[in-house]
Write a protein that holds these residues in place. Structure first.
Motif, PDB file in Angstrom:
ATOM      1  N   ASP A 252       9.906   5.579  -6.697  1.00 54.82           N
ATOM      2  CA  ASP A 252       9.754   6.964  -7.149  1.00 54.82           C
ATOM      3  C   ASP A 252       9.220   7.880  -6.055  1.00 54.82           C
ATOM      4  O   ASP A 252       8.971   9.065  -6.301  1.00 54.82           O
ATOM      5  CB  ASP A 252       8.802   7.020  -8.346  1.00 54.82           C
ATOM      6  CG  ASP A 252       9.363   6.277  -9.553  1.00 54.82           C
ATOM      7  OD1 ASP A 252      10.596   6.326  -9.749  1.00 54.82           O
ATOM      8  OD2 ASP A 252       8.566   5.643 -10.273  1.00 54.82           O
ATOM      9  N   GLY A 253       9.037   7.336  -4.854  1.00 56.03           N
ATOM     10  CA  GLY A 253       8.555   8.140  -3.740  1.00 56.03           C
ATOM     11  C   GLY A 253       7.056   8.245  -3.648  1.00 56.03           C
ATOM     12  O   GLY A 253       6.536   8.987  -2.805  1.00 56.03           O
ATOM     13  N   ASN A 254       6.323   7.519  -4.498  1.00 60.31           N
ATOM     14  CA  ASN A 254       4.863   7.540  -4.441  1.00 60.31           C
ATOM     15  C   ASN A 254       4.360   6.601  -3.359  1.00 60.31           C
ATOM     16  O   ASN A 254       4.895   5.504  -3.189  1.00 60.31           O
ATOM     17  CB  ASN A 254       4.267   7.112  -5.787  1.00 60.31           C
ATOM     18  CG  ASN A 254       4.596   8.081  -6.897  1.00 60.31           C
ATOM     19  OD1 ASN A 254       4.515   9.295  -6.710  1.00 60.31           O
ATOM     20  ND2 ASN A 254       4.973   7.552  -8.058  1.00 60.31           N
ATOM     21  N   ARG A 255       3.349   7.042  -2.651  1.00 59.78           N
ATOM     22  CA  ARG A 255       2.765   6.188  -1.617  1.00 59.78           C
ATOM     23  C   ARG A 255       2.090   4.990  -2.258  1.00 59.78           C
ATOM     24  O   ARG A 255       1.326   5.126  -3.217  1.00 59.78           O
ATOM     25  CB  ARG A 255       1.746   6.982  -0.795  1.00 59.78           C
ATOM     26  CG  ARG A 255       1.086   6.161   0.311  1.00 59.78           C
ATOM     27  CD  ARG A 255       0.142   7.018   1.133  1.00 59.78           C
ATOM     28  NE  ARG A 255      -0.947   7.556   0.351  1.00 59.78           N
ATOM     29  CZ  ARG A 255      -2.052   6.878   0.030  1.00 59.78           C
ATOM     30  NH1 ARG A 255      -2.181   5.615   0.403  1.00 59.78           N
ATOM     31  NH2 ARG A 255      -3.002   7.454  -0.675  1.00 59.78           N
ATOM     32  N   GLU A 256       2.354   3.818  -1.743  1.00 58.70           N
ATOM     33  CA  GLU A 256       1.719   2.618  -2.266  1.00 58.70           C
ATOM     34  C   GLU A 256       0.292   2.521  -1.743  1.00 58.70           C
ATOM     35  O   GLU A 256       0.048   2.646  -0.546  1.00 58.70           O
ATOM     36  CB  GLU A 256       2.516   1.375  -1.858  1.00 58.70           C
ATOM     37  CG  GLU A 256       3.883   1.291  -2.530  1.00 58.70           C
ATOM     38  CD  GLU A 256       4.586  -0.014  -2.235  1.00 58.70           C
ATOM     39  OE1 GLU A 256       3.986  -0.870  -1.536  1.00 58.70           O
ATOM     40  OE2 GLU A 256       5.727  -0.186  -2.697  1.00 58.70           O
ATOM     41  N   LEU A 257      -0.630   2.316  -2.655  1.00 55.75           N
ATOM     42  CA  LEU A 257      -2.031   2.193  -2.269  1.00 55.75           C
ATOM     43  C   LEU A 257      -2.260   0.861  -1.575  1.00 55.75           C
ATOM     44  O   LEU A 257      -1.774  -0.179  -2.022  1.00 55.75           O
ATOM     45  CB  LEU A 257      -2.935   2.310  -3.493  1.00 55.75           C
ATOM     46  CG  LEU A 257      -2.852   3.624  -4.269  1.00 55.75           C
ATOM     47  CD1 LEU A 257      -3.807   3.593  -5.454  1.00 55.75           C
ATOM     48  CD2 LEU A 257      -3.152   4.813  -3.373  1.00 55.75           C
ATOM     49  N   LYS A 258      -3.015   0.906  -0.494  1.00 55.99           N
ATOM     50  CA  LYS A 258      -3.264  -0.304   0.279  1.00 55.99           C
ATOM     51  C   LYS A 258      -4.644  -0.224   0.910  1.00 55.99           C
ATOM     52  O   LYS A 258      -4.969   0.738   1.604  1.00 55.99           O
ATOM     53  CB  LYS A 258      -2.201  -0.465   1.375  1.00 55.99           C
ATOM     54  CG  LYS A 258      -2.362  -1.728   2.210  1.00 55.99           C
ATOM     55  CD  LYS A 258      -1.298  -1.796   3.297  1.00 55.99           C
ATOM     56  CE  LYS A 258      -1.475  -3.043   4.157  1.00 55.99           C
ATOM     57  NZ  LYS A 258      -0.467  -3.088   5.256  1.00 55.99           N
ATOM     58  N   LEU A 259      -5.438  -1.242   0.686  1.00 56.20           N
ATOM     59  CA  LEU A 259      -6.777  -1.263   1.266  1.00 56.20           C
ATOM     60  C   LEU A 259      -6.716  -1.578   2.755  1.00 56.20           C
ATOM     61  O   LEU A 259      -5.904  -2.406   3.183  1.00 56.20           O
ATOM     62  CB  LEU A 259      -7.647  -2.308   0.572  1.00 56.20           C
ATOM     63  CG  LEU A 259      -8.070  -1.988  -0.857  1.00 56.20           C
ATOM     64  CD1 LEU A 259      -8.795  -3.179  -1.462  1.00 56.20           C
ATOM     65  CD2 LEU A 259      -8.958  -0.747  -0.899  1.00 56.20           C
ATOM     66  N   PRO A 260      -7.569  -0.944   3.553  1.00 59.55           N
ATOM     67  CA  PRO A 260      -7.634  -1.302   4.971  1.00 59.55           C
ATOM     68  C   PRO A 260      -8.197  -2.706   5.148  1.00 59.55           C
ATOM     69  O   PRO A 260      -8.988  -3.180   4.323  1.00 59.55           O
ATOM     70  CB  PRO A 260      -8.582  -0.249   5.558  1.00 59.55           C
ATOM     71  CG  PRO A 260      -9.427   0.182   4.393  1.00 59.55           C
ATOM     72  CD  PRO A 260      -8.536   0.106   3.190  1.00 59.55           C
ATOM     73  N   GLU A 261      -7.767  -3.362   6.206  1.00 52.21           N
ATOM     74  CA  GLU A 261      -8.264  -4.704   6.502  1.00 52.21           C
ATOM     75  C   GLU A 261      -9.611  -4.619   7.215  1.00 52.21           C
ATOM     76  O   GLU A 261     -10.026  -3.563   7.692  1.00 52.21           O
ATOM     77  CB  GLU A 261      -7.264  -5.454   7.390  1.00 52.21           C
ATOM     78  CG  GLU A 261      -5.883  -5.606   6.783  1.00 52.21           C
ATOM     79  CD  GLU A 261      -5.868  -6.539   5.590  1.00 52.21           C
ATOM     80  OE1 GLU A 261      -6.782  -7.398   5.512  1.00 52.21           O
ATOM     81  OE2 GLU A 261      -4.967  -6.413   4.749  1.00 52.21           O
ATOM     82  N   ARG A 262     -10.280  -5.756   7.327  1.00 55.54           N
ATOM     83  CA  ARG A 262     -11.570  -5.795   8.024  1.00 55.54           C
ATOM     84  C   ARG A 262     -11.443  -5.329   9.461  1.00 55.54           C
ATOM     85  O   ARG A 262     -12.287  -4.586   9.971  1.00 55.54           O
ATOM     86  CB  ARG A 262     -12.143  -7.215   8.003  1.00 55.54           C
ATOM     87  CG  ARG A 262     -12.608  -7.658   6.642  1.00 55.54           C
ATOM     88  CD  ARG A 262     -13.113  -9.080   6.649  1.00 55.54           C
ATOM     89  NE  ARG A 262     -14.219  -9.286   7.583  1.00 55.54           N
ATOM     90  CZ  ARG A 262     -14.945 -10.384   7.626  1.00 55.54           C
ATOM     91  NH1 ARG A 262     -14.688 -11.376   6.810  1.00 55.54           N
ATOM     92  NH2 ARG A 262     -15.930 -10.498   8.479  1.00 55.54           N
TER      93      ARG A 262
END
Length: 333
Positions: A252-262
């Motif tokens: 749908d064009g929404n940015r996928e949420l992603k946590l930053p790595e250590r």
């Protein structure tokens, strides 16, 4: 003669006690245990997000907690929510906002606190949620006459609503030119702070690089910040940035949420090592959601992720309801 005299002096002197003897210092341990039981020795401030409390119990005094995320992804908002939650529990909170003016910080504070009182409501996907004043209207002096009266009443009621206190140092304060750890300690002592927000860490006046190594000034500052938390028995939230990386979008064009790595911790890796807990943040106001994750904790919790509702414009920053609580929201629809 001199060296022999020194040898005799050392041999006959009563040396100061070293450390804690587990056999002889039982009373010392029991006394500290009693202080902790009564809450005198250390405090635990509950998180606003239950998934953190369920796993870790909350934030323990004398520790540094590092919150990080990419630019504009809500790390300051999330940290402020945790600080306000502590103030609602009775903590004295000190906020060093080194890239935001005092008025902007207070706008965020008032919007969040008014949402906790349910001053207004906001509709999200057909569900009415308790909300606060609109931050844009408050920021630009555009509140309606009715809401101006409600805002005045709200501000007058803060003493009854918040058992603790909140002190803000903004980037535009005339007397906020010294941003060293010594100045921070002075503010902590003067305000009797229990919880401190350093936003962001890399805008502090760094300590001298005594190691003469690359990044040694930041590393030395991080180490001394950790000591400062222990010495003042405070919870210190140190905010820093994560490296920018590639982004993915769904169908749908929404940015996928992603946590930053250590290893995405930017500016100084020392904050990663010195922190009691490393908290990653990613939010998207357009989608009205976000995620918070624990990437490193001295007492465990690594890999823990929670999803939140994220509409900070009206103060809605809260954990997603699950189970029966979530089902209750849909009754009547």
């Amino acid at each position: 003669m001199i060296s022999e005299a020194e040898r005799i002096k050392i041999g006959t002197s009563v040396l100061p006690k070293v450390g804690t003897d587990i056999k002889r210092d039982g009373d010392k341990f029991r006394e500290e245990y009693a202080r902790r039981k009564s809450g005198e020795s250390f405090r635990v401030w509950k998180s606003k997000f239950n998934f953190i409390n369920d796993r870790l119990g909350g934030y323990v005094s004398s520790n540094v907690y590092t919150v990080y995320g990419k630019s504009g992804r809500g790390k300051s908002v999330i940290t402020l929510e945790e600080a306000l939650e502590a103030a609602c529990q009775g903590a004295n909170v000190l906020i060093w906002a080194m890239e935001m003016g005092w008025f902007e910080v207070l706008v965020r504070i008032y919007v969040s606190l008014s949402a906790r009182q349910g001053i207004t409501t906001a509709n999200m996907n057909g569900i009415n949620l308790a909300a606060g004043f609109d931050s844009t209207e408050l920021r630009y002096g555009k509140l309606s006459e009715e809401f101006e009266e409600a805002f005045a009443t709200f501000v007058d009621s803060l003493n009854e609503f918040i058992p603790g206190n909140i002190t803000v140092r903004g980037v535009d304060d005339d007397d906020f030119s010294n941003r060293s750890l010594k100045a921070l300690e002075s503010d902590i002592l003067q305000t009797k702070a229990d919880v401190v927000v350093v936003d962001p860490f890399y805008y502090l006046d760094y300590e001298k690089n005594t190691s003469k190594t690359t990044g040694g000034d930041a590393a030395n500052t991080s180490m001394k910040l950790r000591r400062l938390a222990g010495r003042t028995k405070t919870v210190i939230f140190a905010i820093t940035q994560a490296d920018e990386g590639s982004e993915d979008k769904d169908d749908d064009g929404n940015r996928e949420l992603k946590l930053p790595e250590r290893n995405d911790v930017k500016k100084t890796s020392a904050l990663l090592e010195d922190a009691y807990l490393l908290i990653g943040v990613d939010t998207d106001g357009e989608q009205g959601r976000g995620i918070i994750g624990l990437n490193k904790g001295r007492d465990g919790g690594e890999g823990l992720v929670g999803e939140i509702v994220y509409i900070p414009q009206v103060g809605i920053v809260r954990e997603m309801e699950t189970g029966m609580a979530a089902a209750a929201q849909f009754r009547g629809f």
